[in-house]
Structure formats: C-alpha cells, structure tokens
Design a protein around this motif. Sequence first.
Motif, PDB file in Angstrom:
ATOM      1  N   ALA A  13      57.695  48.302  74.200  1.00  0.00           N
ATOM      2  CA  ALA A  13      57.702  47.562  72.970  1.00  0.00           C
ATOM      3  C   ALA A  13      56.560  46.798  72.909  1.00  0.00           C
ATOM      4  O   ALA A  13      55.772  46.674  71.794  1.00  0.00           O
ATOM      5  CB  ALA A  13      59.160  46.513  72.922  1.00  0.00           C
ATOM      6  N   ALA A  14      55.880  46.213  74.099  1.00  0.00           N
ATOM      7  CA  ALA A  14      54.952  45.359  74.014  1.00  0.00           C
ATOM      8  C   ALA A  14      53.439  46.118  73.502  1.00  0.00           C
ATOM      9  O   ALA A  14      52.801  45.739  72.786  1.00  0.00           O
ATOM     10  CB  ALA A  14      54.557  44.658  75.302  1.00  0.00           C
ATOM     11  N   ALA A  15      53.490  47.383  74.136  1.00  0.00           N
ATOM     12  CA  ALA A  15      52.404  48.350  73.660  1.00  0.00           C
ATOM     13  C   ALA A  15      52.472  48.511  72.175  1.00  0.00           C
ATOM     14  O   ALA A  15      51.287  48.413  71.455  1.00  0.00           O
ATOM     15  CB  ALA A  15      52.594  49.609  74.393  1.00  0.00           C
ATOM     16  N   ILE A  16      53.586  48.582  71.546  1.00  0.00           N
ATOM     17  CA  ILE A  16      53.527  48.615  70.094  1.00  0.00           C
ATOM     18  C   ILE A  16      53.197  47.641  69.382  1.00  0.00           C
ATOM     19  O   ILE A  16      52.460  47.514  68.535  1.00  0.00           O
ATOM     20  CB  ILE A  16      54.898  49.201  69.626  1.00  0.00           C
ATOM     21  N   ASN A  17      53.910  46.227  70.010  1.00  0.00           N
ATOM     22  CA  ASN A  17      53.595  45.194  69.365  1.00  0.00           C
ATOM     23  C   ASN A  17      51.936  44.665  69.467  1.00  0.00           C
ATOM     24  O   ASN A  17      51.510  44.218  68.530  1.00  0.00           O
ATOM     25  CB  ASN A  17      54.466  43.841  70.066  1.00  0.00           C
ATOM     26  N   ILE A  18      51.361  45.151  70.543  1.00  0.00           N
ATOM     27  CA  ILE A  18      49.726  44.868  70.568  1.00  0.00           C
ATOM     28  C   ILE A  18      49.133  45.569  69.664  1.00  0.00           C
ATOM     29  O   ILE A  18      48.006  45.298  68.964  1.00  0.00           O
ATOM     30  CB  ILE A  18      49.491  45.047  71.989  1.00  0.00           C
ATOM     31  N   ILE A  60      64.580  52.966  61.342  1.00  0.00           N
ATOM     32  CA  ILE A  60      64.714  51.503  61.496  1.00  0.00           C
ATOM     33  C   ILE A  60      65.767  50.947  60.498  1.00  0.00           C
ATOM     34  O   ILE A  60      65.439  51.220  59.200  1.00  0.00           O
ATOM     35  CB  ILE A  60      63.562  50.580  61.609  1.00  0.00           C
ATOM     36  N   ASP A  61      66.716  50.177  60.930  1.00  0.00           N
ATOM     37  CA  ASP A  61      67.914  49.874  60.027  1.00  0.00           C
ATOM     38  C   ASP A  61      67.218  48.702  59.077  1.00  0.00           C
ATOM     39  O   ASP A  61      66.475  47.923  59.683  1.00  0.00           O
ATOM     40  CB  ASP A  61      69.000  49.433  60.539  1.00  0.00           C
ATOM     41  N   LEU A  62      67.459  48.873  57.937  1.00  0.00           N
ATOM     42  CA  LEU A  62      66.677  47.753  56.970  1.00  0.00           C
ATOM     43  C   LEU A  62      67.398  46.437  57.472  1.00  0.00           C
ATOM     44  O   LEU A  62      66.655  45.155  57.070  1.00  0.00           O
ATOM     45  CB  LEU A  62      67.065  48.024  55.555  1.00  0.00           C
ATOM     46  N   PHE A 114      66.360  40.217  59.322  1.00  0.00           N
ATOM     47  CA  PHE A 114      66.212  39.444  60.513  1.00  0.00           C
ATOM     48  C   PHE A 114      64.815  38.664  60.454  1.00  0.00           C
ATOM     49  O   PHE A 114      64.856  37.589  60.952  1.00  0.00           O
ATOM     50  CB  PHE A 114      66.664  39.767  61.758  1.00  0.00           C
ATOM     51  N   PHE A 115      63.976  39.231  60.269  1.00  0.00           N
ATOM     52  CA  PHE A 115      62.604  38.752  60.650  1.00  0.00           C
ATOM     53  C   PHE A 115      61.828  38.372  59.532  1.00  0.00           C
ATOM     54  O   PHE A 115      60.501  38.079  59.347  1.00  0.00           O
ATOM     55  CB  PHE A 115      61.734  39.473  61.373  1.00  0.00           C
ATOM     56  N   LYS A 143      56.660  42.149  66.007  1.00  0.00           N
ATOM     57  CA  LYS A 143      58.170  42.537  66.772  1.00  0.00           C
ATOM     58  C   LYS A 143      58.375  43.935  66.646  1.00  0.00           C
ATOM     59  O   LYS A 143      59.400  44.225  66.881  1.00  0.00           O
ATOM     60  CB  LYS A 143      59.070  41.466  66.340  1.00  0.00           C
ATOM     61  N   ILE A 144      57.542  44.536  65.957  1.00  0.00           N
ATOM     62  CA  ILE A 144      58.086  46.096  65.640  1.00  0.00           C
ATOM     63  C   ILE A 144      58.439  47.064  66.754  1.00  0.00           C
ATOM     64  O   ILE A 144      59.545  47.742  66.867  1.00  0.00           O
ATOM     65  CB  ILE A 144      57.271  46.767  64.589  1.00  0.00           C
ATOM     66  N   GLY A 145      57.620  46.530  67.791  1.00  0.00           N
ATOM     67  CA  GLY A 145      57.907  47.375  69.054  1.00  0.00           C
ATOM     68  C   GLY A 145      59.241  47.319  69.800  1.00  0.00           C
ATOM     69  O   GLY A 145      60.153  48.160  70.154  1.00  0.00           O
ATOM     70  N   PHE A 146      59.791  45.976  69.589  1.00  0.00           N
ATOM     71  CA  PHE A 146      61.149  45.545  70.070  1.00  0.00           C
ATOM     72  C   PHE A 146      62.202  46.052  69.175  1.00  0.00           C
ATOM     73  O   PHE A 146      63.281  46.558  69.699  1.00  0.00           O
ATOM     74  CB  PHE A 146      61.448  44.277  70.289  1.00  0.00           C
ATOM     75  N   ILE A 147      62.022  46.040  67.868  1.00  0.00           N
ATOM     76  CA  ILE A 147      62.994  46.801  66.872  1.00  0.00           C
ATOM     77  C   ILE A 147      63.038  48.515  67.277  1.00  0.00           C
ATOM     78  O   ILE A 147      64.243  48.891  67.290  1.00  0.00           O
ATOM     79  CB  ILE A 147      62.497  46.752  65.566  1.00  0.00           C
ATOM     80  N   VAL A 148      61.872  48.850  67.471  1.00  0.00           N
ATOM     81  CA  VAL A 148      61.863  50.595  67.843  1.00  0.00           C
ATOM     82  C   VAL A 148      62.589  50.870  69.324  1.00  0.00           C
ATOM     83  O   VAL A 148      63.273  51.506  69.458  1.00  0.00           O
ATOM     84  CB  VAL A 148      60.546  51.037  67.791  1.00  0.00           C
ATOM     85  N   SER A 149      62.096  50.085  70.126  1.00  0.00           N
ATOM     86  CA  SER A 149      62.473  50.404  71.637  1.00  0.00           C
ATOM     87  C   SER A 149      64.153  50.013  71.783  1.00  0.00           C
ATOM     88  O   SER A 149      64.702  50.515  72.731  1.00  0.00           O
ATOM     89  CB  SER A 149      61.668  49.526  72.773  1.00  0.00           C
ATOM     90  N   GLU A 150      64.604  49.106  70.943  1.00  0.00           N
ATOM     91  CA  GLU A 150      65.909  48.833  70.991  1.00  0.00           C
ATOM     92  C   GLU A 150      66.940  50.078  70.817  1.00  0.00           C
ATOM     93  O   GLU A 150      67.975  50.220  71.333  1.00  0.00           O
ATOM     94  CB  GLU A 150      66.238  47.650  69.941  1.00  0.00           C
ATOM     95  N   GLU A 151      66.517  50.941  70.042  1.00  0.00           N
ATOM     96  CA  GLU A 151      67.385  52.171  69.368  1.00  0.00           C
ATOM     97  C   GLU A 151      67.049  53.364  70.584  1.00  0.00           C
ATOM     98  O   GLU A 151      67.296  54.314  70.546  1.00  0.00           O
ATOM     99  CB  GLU A 151      66.910  52.653  68.211  1.00  0.00           C
ATOM    100  N   LEU A 152      66.176  53.061  71.549  1.00  0.00           N
ATOM    101  CA  LEU A 152      65.818  54.312  72.359  1.00  0.00           C
ATOM    102  C   LEU A 152      66.447  54.369  73.889  1.00  0.00           C
ATOM    103  O   LEU A 152      66.720  53.207  74.105  1.00  0.00           O
ATOM    104  CB  LEU A 152      64.155  54.338  72.699  1.00  0.00           C
TER     105      LEU A 152
END
Length: 191
Positions: free
Chosen positions: A22-27, A44-46, A51-52, A59-68
């Motif tokens: 997630a951090a890699a994507i956030n960076i 990604i669920d709308l 929430f953001f 924060k997109i990396g955290f949203i993406v990785s949460e589903e993996l």
Amino acid sequence: MAIVSIIALVAYFESFCKNNFAAAINICPRLLERFLKKRKEIKIDLQDILFFDFEIKDKIGFIVSEELNFGTSKTINSLYQDLLIISPFSSDESKRFDKLLNNRNLLVHHGGMYTTKYYKQHLDEKEISKKYLHSETLRINKSVFYEWADFLDKITDKTRHATKRSIEKFINDNEIELTEEALKSLTYFCE
C-alpha cells in the motif's frame, strides 16, 4: 507463549506485506497503471472513497490492498510482481514460508495436534511419525520462534529495499515528479 508468538509473527508479516504494498502505491499512485494492466478485476467500492471526502490520493494504496489476499508466498509474489516487478520470496524461501504457514494453520485450527493433512504435506521431511497423528502436538519453543522471526526479518528487509529500488526506477523511467511528502516517505522507506 512461543505458540502464540508464532501465530502473531505470521499475522504481523502478512500485515507488513499488505502495508508495504500500500505504501508503494501511496508514494507513487501511477504504479497502479502497471498493476491494472495485469489485474483488471480490481475494483474500489465508492463507499470507501466517500470515507475520505475524495482526498484519497495518499491513501489509495490502503484501499486497494485491503481487498487483496496476502496470505501465501505465491499470492504475495504475484501481487508484488504485478505492481513492482519484484518477488519477495525466492523459490526456497517460498517453500520455507509455506512450511511456516502450515505450522501456523495447524496451531490455529487444530491446537497444534498433528493431522493427516499436515502429515501428508510433510511426508518428504520425515519430521513426524504416523503414530503421532491425532495424538501429539507440534512443539514450538523459543529457539524455533527466533529462527522463524529471523527468517521473516530477512524477507521484510529484502522486500523493503527491493520495493524502494523499484519505485525509484519507475519514477525515473517515467519521469514522474513526486510530491515533497512522497519523496520524504520514499527516503525513509528502508529505515
């Protein structure tokens, strides 16, 4: 105590893999361009975006990785390969990690009691005898825990450094200018 520690160790390692990814994507959110070429099914669920308040770029990396699923060496390698073109586990490390996962699963789901399934997974190792099936438990002591902890520490260190190198190569190859905050995060990635 060592049994609970092994279970926690595996859980924290999975969390590391997920958060590092997630951090890699956030960076560098543009890494998702490469990732989506391989993983078109990622959605990604709308409601997650709401929430953001639409301020999700960092924060997109955290949203993406949460589903993996970061639960096996195979899935971890596959995800990292598709995003960063790196593999956290070599073939031998993957086999070793799979053994740790089998041990963790035996502890969590069977209280460490040797099962037929576990026995079949370890036939070539001759570690346990058939006579121990459903009557003896996997023994975990401090030295075993420290051995596994050292193994995972080496994998995390290798993965952090490879992740940083891959991000740097991607931004250089694509002439991407990172924000000051993203550059700072990348600088501290391996510390």
